[in-house]
Design a protein around this motif. Structure first.
Motif, mmCIF file in Angstrom:
data_model
loop_
_atom_site.group_PDB
_atom_site.id
_atom_site.type_symbol
_atom_site.label_atom_id
_atom_site.label_comp_id
_atom_site.label_asym_id
_atom_site.label_seq_id
_atom_site.Cartn_x
_atom_site.Cartn_y
_atom_site.Cartn_z
ATOM 1 N N UNK A 137 88.077 39.063 46.324
ATOM 2 C CA UNK A 137 88.418 38.555 47.659
ATOM 3 C C UNK A 137 87.169 38.419 48.522
ATOM 4 N N UNK A 138 86.318 39.439 48.471
ATOM 5 C CA UNK A 138 85.073 39.396 49.251
ATOM 6 C C UNK A 138 84.186 38.247 48.769
ATOM 7 N N UNK A 139 84.107 38.072 47.452
ATOM 8 C CA UNK A 139 83.288 36.989 46.901
ATOM 9 C C UNK A 139 83.802 35.623 47.354
ATOM 10 N N UNK A 140 85.125 35.475 47.365
ATOM 11 C CA UNK A 140 85.716 34.197 47.776
ATOM 12 C C UNK A 140 85.394 33.883 49.234
ATOM 13 N N UNK A 141 85.231 34.921 50.051
ATOM 14 C CA UNK A 141 84.906 34.720 51.465
ATOM 15 C C UNK A 141 83.413 34.475 51.678
ATOM 16 N N UNK A 142 82.570 35.200 50.947
ATOM 17 C CA UNK A 142 81.136 35.173 51.220
ATOM 18 C C UNK A 142 80.371 34.086 50.466
ATOM 19 N N UNK A 143 80.701 33.905 49.168
ATOM 20 C CA UNK A 143 79.870 33.023 48.347
ATOM 21 C C UNK A 143 79.825 31.577 48.837
ATOM 22 N N UNK B 40 77.157 32.072 51.749
ATOM 23 C CA UNK B 40 75.819 32.587 51.417
ATOM 24 C C UNK B 40 75.288 32.086 50.082
ATOM 25 N N UNK B 41 76.166 31.486 49.276
ATOM 26 C CA UNK B 41 75.763 31.034 47.950
ATOM 27 C C UNK B 41 76.057 32.078 46.891
ATOM 28 N N UNK B 42 76.163 31.634 45.646
ATOM 29 C CA UNK B 42 76.460 32.540 44.539
ATOM 30 C C UNK B 42 75.246 33.398 44.226
ATOM 31 N N UNK B 43 75.423 34.712 44.027
ATOM 32 C CA UNK B 43 74.281 35.577 43.708
ATOM 33 C C UNK B 43 73.696 35.261 42.334
ATOM 34 N N UNK B 44 72.484 35.755 42.106
ATOM 35 C CA UNK B 44 71.795 35.471 40.838
ATOM 36 C C UNK B 44 72.566 36.017 39.641
ATOM 37 N N UNK B 45 73.213 37.155 39.822
ATOM 38 C CA UNK B 45 73.997 37.773 38.741
ATOM 39 C C UNK B 45 75.400 38.051 39.266
ATOM 40 N N UNK C 88 78.335 38.592 37.899
ATOM 41 C CA UNK C 88 79.076 39.697 37.294
ATOM 42 C C UNK C 88 78.619 41.041 37.821
ATOM 43 N N UNK C 89 77.293 41.212 37.937
ATOM 44 C CA UNK C 89 76.752 42.464 38.459
ATOM 45 C C UNK C 89 77.157 42.666 39.912
ATOM 46 N N UNK C 90 77.108 41.595 40.694
ATOM 47 C CA UNK C 90 77.492 41.673 42.115
ATOM 48 C C UNK C 90 78.936 42.139 42.240
ATOM 49 N N UNK C 91 79.821 41.573 41.430
ATOM 50 C CA UNK C 91 81.237 41.921 41.502
ATOM 51 C C UNK C 91 81.474 43.375 41.111
ATOM 52 N N UNK C 92 80.827 43.811 40.022
ATOM 53 C CA UNK C 92 81.023 45.193 39.573
ATOM 54 C C UNK C 92 80.512 46.179 40.614
ATOM 55 N N UNK C 93 79.315 45.927 41.127
ATOM 56 C CA UNK C 93 78.740 46.841 42.116
ATOM 57 C C UNK C 93 79.566 46.873 43.391
#
Length: 373
Positions: free
Chosen positions: A24-30, A33-38, A40-45
């Protein structure tokens, strides 16, 4: 991702909640701000940190917070390979002998394969409500008994492998029905398990079975139309994967494999021949029936008898089975009745099969069959 979170938190429900919150946070931010370099790692952390925050806020669990260290590693250190390796640990957690076998398989399909409850219910030929109860009981049992998130010690592996193989096979079957990503994932899990248990013939038998079937996937459909084995364009088959699967099968047989998966792989291998030896296929199905007692396997043996030139014997074998709620029972019966010229009965059988069909290719195939009368 879920496997990583279950291993970290030791709780299926909390892991699922954390994963959903991270997405949910990724759907709001990405988008901003753009997709992070990694990713999968961003989501897990993010999921781990949110889970820790949630536990801190829950006063009833405050005493447990010291057991959950805040991850100090950077996001880049959580790569996809680490997450994938943890999936095998998740399978063995779900397949713990303290759980009933149907619960083991169902929970792993839900947690690892990401299948919806309705899809798992169809695989088990039960209602969605029944499957919901099974999943809930399995999760509760894992939490209550403290089942570990780990691959068992080597001496415990043989007694745990049957459930794991059943899980991988059902995941593959979902992929073979059109979800190719799941089919490839099941093969990957089979390869990992084969590396873990190199002398277990049934592990290699299942891997060979999946590889040979998967090699023919491109020929199984023409657009949205289902294509039967005898009508498939063999130029679309992946011959290298078939040969690789047959090599795995040879190793399983050399190890003394005579179990259910080895027999099924041998049948699949025979069906790749230019001229299929249907009497031999029927004989292998007969051995498989002796091992499993499965009515579905008996149905396949009946079809093989018909393909070997005796549709009467095939139909008699089918009519002895109690599989009224099974789509392929009625479609196979309709086909044999059609070959025997019993058109009215064939139409009725195909109509019943159409009532049970859930996928578009199956529905189109059965509709075409009915339109041929």
């Amino acid at each position: 991702m879920l496997a990583s979170l279950v291993g970290f938190l030791g709780d299926f429900d909390k892991a699922e909640e954390a994963a959903q919150e991270a997405f949910t946070i990724a759907a709001e931010r990405w988008p901003v701000s753009g997709e992070p370099a990694n990713p999968g790692a961003w989501l897990v952390t993010t999921a781990r940190n949110r889970a820790i925050d949630r536990i801190r806020r829950e006063r009833t669990l405050a005493e447990k917070i010291h057991l959950l260290p805040v991850p100090e590693a950077t996001m880049d250190e959580f790569d996809d390979t680490v997450i994938k390796d943890e999936r095998l640990e998740l399978i063995f957690t779900c397949c713990h002998p303290a759980l009933p076998l149907d619960g083991q398989v169902a929970l792993t399909l839900r947690a690892l394969g990401g299948l919806q409850t309705a899809e798992i219910a169809r695989a088990f030929l039960v209602s969605e409500e029944t499957m919901k109860r099974r999943l809930t009981r399995a999760k509760t049992k894992i939490k209550a008994t403290g089942i570990p998130f780990a691959v068992p010690a080597a001496h415990l592996l043989p007694e745990r492998v049957d459930a794991v193989l059943a899980v991988i096979y059902l995941i593959y079957n979902e992929g073979y029905g059109g979800r190719v990503d799941l089919g490839a994932e099941a093969i990957r899990l089979g390869q990992v398990l084969a590396a873990l248990m190199p002398d277990e013939p049934e592990v290699r038998g299942l891997l060979a079975l999946m590889m040979i079937h998967h090699a023919r996937r491109r020929a199984r459909f023409s657009g949205e139309d289902l294509v039967l084995l005898e009508d498939q364009d063999r130029s679309l088959w992946d011959t290298h994967q078939i040969e690789a699967g047959q090599a795995v099968l040879d190793k399983a047989i050399a190890l003394g494999g005579r179990g259910a998966y080895v027999l099924q792989a041998a049948i699949a291998s025979l069906q790749t021949s230019e001229e299929i030896d249907w009497p031999q296929v029927a004989e292998l199905y007969r051995r498989l029936v002796e091992l499993t007692g499965s009515a579905v396997v008996e149905l396949n043996r009946a079809v093989a008898l018909a393909q070997a030139g005796d549709p009467d014997a095939g139909l008699q074998a089918i009519d002895r089975l109690d599989l009224d709620g099974y789509l392929y029972f009625h479609s196979a019966r309709g086909e044999l009745l059609r070959r025997l010229g019993r058109d009215d009965e064939a139409r009725a059988a195909y109509s019943r099969a159409l009532d049970l069909a859930t996928s578009t290719p199956e529905q189109r195939f059965l509709t075409q069959r009915l339109e041929e009368f």
